[in-house]
Enzyme design. Structure first.
Site, PDB file in Angstrom:
ATOM      1  CG  ASP A   6      -2.170   0.915   0.907  1.00  0.00           C
ATOM      2  OD1 ASP A   6      -2.089   1.738  -0.030  1.00  0.00           O
ATOM      3  OD2 ASP A   6      -3.185   0.817   1.618  1.00  0.00           O
TER       4      ASP A   6
HETATM    5  C1  BGC Z   1      -5.035   3.263  -0.122  1.00  0.00           C
HETATM    6  C2  BGC Z   1      -5.097   2.267  -1.262  1.00  0.00           C
HETATM    7  C3  BGC Z   1      -4.843   2.962  -2.568  1.00  0.00           C
HETATM    8  C4  BGC Z   1      -3.493   3.681  -2.492  1.00  0.00           C
HETATM    9  C5  BGC Z   1      -3.135   4.419  -3.761  1.00  0.00           C
HETATM   10  C6  BGC Z   1      -3.773   4.085  -0.167  1.00  0.00           C
HETATM   11  O1  BGC Z   1      -3.794   5.115   0.758  1.00  0.00           O
HETATM   12  O2  BGC Z   1      -5.156   2.585   1.102  1.00  0.00           O
HETATM   13  O3  BGC Z   1      -6.340   1.622  -1.279  1.00  0.00           O
HETATM   14  O4  BGC Z   1      -4.873   2.042  -3.628  1.00  0.00           O
HETATM   15  O5  BGC Z   1      -3.538   4.614  -1.432  1.00  0.00           O
HETATM   16  O6  BGC Z   1      -3.941   5.518  -3.938  1.00  0.00           O
END
Ligand code: BGC
Length: 745
Positions: free
Chosen positions: A270
């Site tokens: 993530d």
């Molecule tokens: C979120 C993800 C997301 C990623 C990219 C993160 O903060 O938890 O679900 O895909 O950001 O935007």
């Protein structure tokens, strides 16, 4: 040789070598799309220098992996999902703002929770496919979705993204979605692995959950995504599980995901979630995102964001950090090769080397995609209450309609955060009702109360009183009052949890006041998670739950209200009467960045059943404008070996006056078991469309996976011999037929 001749000769040799190299590469096996993927991977890996390998395992920017010009390795271009495509130029704080540098439009599909409420994996496939088509049209390779984290607590800000509280339902939906998406050649990313069930301290919290709970509740949807749908990518979560950060968690990523499930794709972190180099490198993380020179700026920005969790970090898979860790003996070369191999495999398998140049400017928001968005929204709507058949509305008999509420003239397409997309248009309930009602019916609008936090000037007592009075006045003189209430993206969002399970400020009072002056009041909710209703439930004759329905939501709501479509959605979550009834009550949000999943496997209806708590509306519940009769349950064989499937059939008839669809649900009750088991668990379901008077035999096959529980002592699944009761019905609390079979040794 004089100097000039010497130089010439050297240059010629270099040039010839380069040409030879190039032509060698041109005919290299890895460039040959006819060869098997693994052969191409082996070949390319053998040609890569160590630096080139190290460069591959972290991003080049916010949403792109690193390309390699020498070898012709393309970058992987990602975009956030899961209900449409979000601009990829930065975090949602940037791309969702008015001055976003790149304004990408894409179809806003219904939220994951709405998709789950259709109980229709075919529609999940349709939504996955439509999103993938738009991803291709916009030149992206990988979608960061779907979200399959379980609704453990109704407070979680991201409940709307996922598929509800039940692992079996979530598994069926995710398999549909990923097959639809990956069938188009777009890499799906099932996220966030694992036990990412709250936003409060999401970047620091340590989730303490026992192995059985993880295996039975929190990871089955991931397992189905990997094993049944062949998901090519998995995103590790921000949180820790049992003391280890998810991107470092070798038990989750290596033992379970890669070893037990045989996952062949890559694990992506993530965003800004790594905290060191060796731990994730050895723990099973394959690609760190984002990456590249802007990491310090991004970390600083994320840390400054109000409400953001402070422990943002990243940049640990940078070439020099990995090289140092290898030199120090902390990371083995094999671990690096495995990561590169996985990345290359997925890129070859999805045609990334052949996709040149990346296409963009393809069609989005096509009539088919718009129709798909509407179809999902229609099938997702759950009719919760319908006293005296107030619904559907009979347009021929109505002269006036009051359309009231903060969600009446605003389309609440989705929740907030990285899943938010910008549709080209969005149909509000007001637009759609006006369109459907036609010129003969007078449609009036009153806001009633502004959405909490959206317009501070209207949150004062005086402003509230004026808006309320206007709404009551309109309701009093109208034939029906349609109340559009619920949440918006500032109430339910990524980044923070809900403050309360009540409707936002002033909405309970609005419903009470309107229902008092108009007997024909219909409450329509937008929410991604259960809301409390006790303050007005008795006064509202009809209640419709429309979730966050995407850009065609207004049309879908009008279709249901006027009876052009018959409601068939069923709740993928239990609606509770009071906060204290929540399974996680007392064990959420935890203390000192630690949360204990003390309720264990008793999540959702498993909790309500075990403690005999009456829900407000049970899991699987949803009314229809017609009636269904269940009969003739047959279970065969009566005695089955653990490896023998058990067939359950029943007859379903539409005994009412309208065409409609029923979701037949099959639950299993293990009569006697060595380990404590839930009173019942969903093991099969089917959405069946029937004309009035029509009947059909519905058949289910239950196999070993349906009978088994996870035995922590044996570290595996056990189908224990003994009696099982089959319960078939219209919801988890409306069991119409029962049968038994015995599992023999
Ligand atoms: C979120 C993800 C997301 C990623 C990219 C993160 O903060 O938890 O679900 O895909 O950001 O935007």
């Amino acid at each position: 040789m004089n100097l000039r001749r010497e130089l010439w000769a050297t240059s010629a040799i270099v040039l010839l070598a380069a040409l030879a190299g190039c032509s060698g590469l041109r005919s290299a096996p890895y460039k040959n799309a006819q060869l098997p993927v693994e052969r191409r991977v082996d070949d390319l890996l053998s040609r890569m220098t160590q630096d080139e390998k190290l460069d591959m395992v972290s991003g080049a920017g916010w949403m792109e992996s690193r390309a390699n010009a020498r070898l012709g390795i393309p970058d992987i271009r990602m975009a956030d999902g899961p209900m449409g495509i979000r601009a990829w130029t930065g975090s949602s704080a940037l791309t969702n703002s008015a001055n976003a540098p790149l304004k990408i439009s894409s179809t806003a599909f219904p939220a994951g929770i709405a998709l789950a409420a259709t109980w229709n994996p075919g529609l999940a496939a349709l939504e996955g496919q439509a999103i993938a088509q738009e991803a291709k049209a916009l030149g992206r390779d990988q979608m960061l979705g779907p979200t399959v984290n379980i609704n453990r607590t109704p407070f979680w800000g991201r409940n709307f993204e996922g598929y509800g509280e039940d692992p079996y339902l979530a598994a069926r939906m995710v398999v549909g979605y990923i097959r639809g998406m990956q069938g188009e050649g777009i890499i799906a990313t099932v996220k966030h692995f694992a036990a990412n069930n709250q936003e409060f301290k999401r970047r620091t919290v340590n989730v303490k959950a026992d192995e059985r709970t993880l295996q039975e509740i929190y990871v089955p949807a991931f397992k189905a995504a990997v094993q049944e749908a062949g998901a090519w990518s998995v995103m590790s979560a921000y949180n820790k599980v049992n003391g280890e950060w998810c991107p470092d968690n070798s038990h989750l990523l290596i033992d379970i995901l890669k070893h037990d499930w045989g996952f062949k794709g890559y694990v992506v972190s993530d965003w800004l979630s790594t905290h060191s180099t060796p731990a994730p490198a050895n723990g099973g993380l394959d690609l760190e995102m984002p990456g590249g020179p802007n990491i310090p700026t991004w970390i600083a920005t994320a840390k400054n964001r109000p409400g953001g969790d402070q422990a943002t970090d990243g940049g640990y898979f940078a070439r020099e950090k990995l090289a140092a860790a290898i030199a120090a003996g902390q990371v083995k070369q094999d671990a690096i090769d495995d990561k590169v191999r996985r990345l290359l495999r997925v890129m070859f398998a999805n045609g990334l080397f052949e996709r040149k140049p990346h296409q963009a400017n393809g069609p989005i928001d096509t009539p088919e995609q718009m129709a798909a968005a509407r179809q999902v929204a229609v099938q997702s709507i759950v009719l919760l209450k319908n006293n005296a058949n107030l619904l559907p509305l009979d347009a021929a008999k109505l002269k006036s309609i009051a359309v009231i509420g903060p969600n009446a003239a605003v389309a609440r397409t989705g929740g907030g955060g990285s899943s938010a997309v910008r549709p080209r248009y969005a149909v509000t309930p007001l637009d759609a009702i006006r369109e459907r009602a036609g010129a003969q019916i007078q449609v009036g609008l009153a806001v009633g109360v502004s959405m909490e936090g959206e317009e501070p000037a209207k949150d004062t007592p005086q402003a509230r009183a004026a808006l309320l009075a206007e709404a009551v006045d309109l309701a009093r003189k109208s034939d029906v009052a349609l109340l559009f209430v619920g949440d918006g993206p500032k109430i339910e969002s990524e980044g923070f949890d809900r403050k309360s399970l009540d409707l936002p400020a002033g909405q309970d009072e609005l419903i009470q006041a309107v229902a008092k002056v108009n007997r024909n009041t219909v409450v329509v909710l937008n929410a991604g998670s259960p809301v409390l209703m006790s303050k007005w439930l008795g006064q509202a004759p009809a209640i419709v739950n429309a979730w966050f329905p995407g850009q065609e939501g207004g049309h879908a709501i009008a279709d249901i209200l006027f009876g052009d479509a018959n409601p068939s959605g069923k709740l993928p979550v239990t609606f509770l009467k009071a906060e204290k009834d929540s399974p996680a009550y007392g064990h959420y949000p935890g203390e000192n960045s630690e949360v204990e999943y003390a309720e264990g496997i008793y999540v959702g209806y498993r909790h309500f059943d075990k403690h005999d708590i009456q829900p407000l509306f049970p899991f699987g519940f949803g009314l229809s404008y017609t009636k269904f009769a269940y009969s003739d349950l047959k279970v065969s064989p009566a005695k089955a070996g653990a490896d023998q499937p058990v067939e359950v059939s029943l007859k379903l008839a539409n005994s009412g006056q309208r065409a409609g669809a029923e979701v037949v649900q099959l639950y299993l009750h293990d009569v006697k078991s060595s380990l404590d088991r839930p009173v019942k668990e969903l093991k099969a379901f089917e959405r069946v469309e029937l004309k009035p008077g029509e009947a059909r035999t519905v058949t289910f096959k239950l196999d070993k996976s349906a009978f088994s529980y996870f035995d922590p002592a044996k570290k595996g699944w056990v189908a224990e011999p003994g009696a099982f009761e089959v319960q078939a019905g219209s919801s988890s609390r409306d069991i119409r037929l029962r049968g038994v079979f015995e599992l023999t040794k």
